[in-house]
Design a protein around this motif. Structure first.
Motif, mmCIF file in Angstrom:
data_model
loop_
_atom_site.group_PDB
_atom_site.id
_atom_site.type_symbol
_atom_site.label_atom_id
_atom_site.label_comp_id
_atom_site.label_asym_id
_atom_site.label_seq_id
_atom_site.Cartn_x
_atom_site.Cartn_y
_atom_site.Cartn_z
ATOM 1 N N MET A 156 -17.733 1.070 -29.440
ATOM 2 C CA MET A 156 -17.945 1.196 -31.023
ATOM 3 C C MET A 156 -17.378 2.607 -30.919
ATOM 4 O O MET A 156 -17.344 3.391 -30.278
ATOM 5 N N LEU A 157 -16.112 3.201 -31.761
ATOM 6 C CA LEU A 157 -15.680 4.648 -32.263
ATOM 7 C C LEU A 157 -15.187 4.196 -33.455
ATOM 8 O O LEU A 157 -14.057 3.382 -34.184
ATOM 9 N N ASP A 158 -15.762 5.221 -34.037
ATOM 10 C CA ASP A 158 -15.317 5.259 -35.454
ATOM 11 C C ASP A 158 -15.311 4.079 -36.312
ATOM 12 O O ASP A 158 -13.653 3.742 -37.240
ATOM 13 N N GLY A 159 -15.442 3.379 -36.988
ATOM 14 C CA GLY A 159 -15.633 1.852 -36.613
ATOM 15 C C GLY A 159 -14.869 0.945 -36.381
ATOM 16 O O GLY A 159 -14.129 -0.207 -37.151
ATOM 17 N N PHE A 160 -14.733 1.089 -35.293
ATOM 18 C CA PHE A 160 -13.762 -0.041 -34.353
ATOM 19 C C PHE A 160 -14.320 -0.101 -33.800
ATOM 20 O O PHE A 160 -15.333 0.802 -32.648
ATOM 21 N N HIS A 161 -14.445 -1.811 -33.573
ATOM 22 C CA HIS A 161 -14.824 -2.199 -31.802
ATOM 23 C C HIS A 161 -13.540 -2.019 -30.916
ATOM 24 O O HIS A 161 -12.594 -2.475 -30.689
ATOM 25 N N SER A 206 -19.780 -4.211 -25.464
ATOM 26 C CA SER A 206 -19.532 -2.626 -24.961
ATOM 27 C C SER A 206 -18.801 -2.287 -24.096
ATOM 28 O O SER A 206 -18.673 -2.901 -23.181
ATOM 29 N N PRO A 207 -18.155 -0.944 -24.173
ATOM 30 C CA PRO A 207 -17.074 -0.472 -24.033
ATOM 31 C C PRO A 207 -17.876 -0.276 -22.253
ATOM 32 O O PRO A 207 -18.784 0.244 -22.543
ATOM 33 N N ARG A 208 -17.446 0.447 -21.446
ATOM 34 C CA ARG A 208 -17.467 0.764 -19.927
ATOM 35 C C ARG A 208 -17.616 2.221 -19.950
ATOM 36 O O ARG A 208 -16.688 2.745 -21.046
ATOM 37 N N VAL A 232 -10.602 -3.648 -32.868
ATOM 38 C CA VAL A 232 -10.871 -4.838 -34.529
ATOM 39 C C VAL A 232 -11.176 -3.270 -35.452
ATOM 40 O O VAL A 232 -12.284 -2.638 -34.901
ATOM 41 N N ALA A 233 -11.120 -3.550 -36.378
ATOM 42 C CA ALA A 233 -12.248 -2.437 -37.207
ATOM 43 C C ALA A 233 -13.013 -3.659 -37.388
ATOM 44 O O ALA A 233 -13.431 -4.695 -37.156
ATOM 45 N N VAL A 234 -14.949 -2.860 -37.580
ATOM 46 C CA VAL A 234 -15.290 -3.479 -38.134
ATOM 47 C C VAL A 234 -15.598 -4.732 -38.678
ATOM 48 O O VAL A 234 -14.665 -4.504 -39.748
ATOM 49 N N GLY A 235 -15.862 -5.965 -38.218
ATOM 50 C CA GLY A 235 -15.682 -6.616 -38.943
ATOM 51 C C GLY A 235 -14.435 -7.747 -39.498
ATOM 52 O O GLY A 235 -14.821 -8.362 -40.691
#
Length: 142
Positions: A1-6, A140-142, A129-132
């Motif tokens: 997750m980064l500020d509302g994005f997967h 999970s990102p590396r 992509v945006a959450v949802g």
């Protein structure tokens, strides 16, 4: 997750040192994740993902204008190719892709083209992509 994005995938051959930063430039806030590797000369950044938030990011043209200034590009000498990111139009070259997720919110994915090819850049950008949005579970990102 980064500020509302997967960030659902990253290229396999990038550095494993991951850092997050928050910054602001010209009234646009950045949430940034960086993947880098240690080299003989210090560190090499392989991948950056920026989530940008600011009122001036009203459409794709405004985003392009902003990034032209931010990345110190010559607007007349920046060949960009259209691409679709879900329901949004985006632009890309060999080292970055960007799109407006919604007015005021944009994503910019940048790679070292010596480390990550154009196909991997596009696959990585499409996996942010945006959450949802677009369902599914995030990895999970590396």
């Amino acid at each position: 997750m980064l500020d509302g994005f997967h960030i659902r995938q990253v290229p396999g051959d990038i550095g494993t040192e991951v850092s997050d930063f928050a910054s602001e430039w010209d009234d646009v806030r950045f949430a940034t994740r960086v993947w880098e590797r240690q080299t003989d000369d210090g560190h090499q950044v392989d991948l950056r993902v920026h989530v940008l938030r600011g009122e001036r990011l009203t459409d794709l043209a405004a985003l392009r204008d902003f990034l032209t200034e931010y990345h110190e590009r010559d607007p007349g000498d920046w060949p960009l190719i259209d691409f679709a990111h879900g329901g949004s139009a985006g632009l890309r070259d060999d080292s970055q892709a960007f799109w407006l997720a919604e007015p005021g919110v944009a994503v910019n994915v940048l790679v070292d083209p010596a480390q990550v090819d154009r196909g991997q850049l596009l696959a990585t950008a499409l996996a942010v992509v945006a959450v949802g949005a677009q369902g599914g579970t995030s990895r999970s990102p590396r």
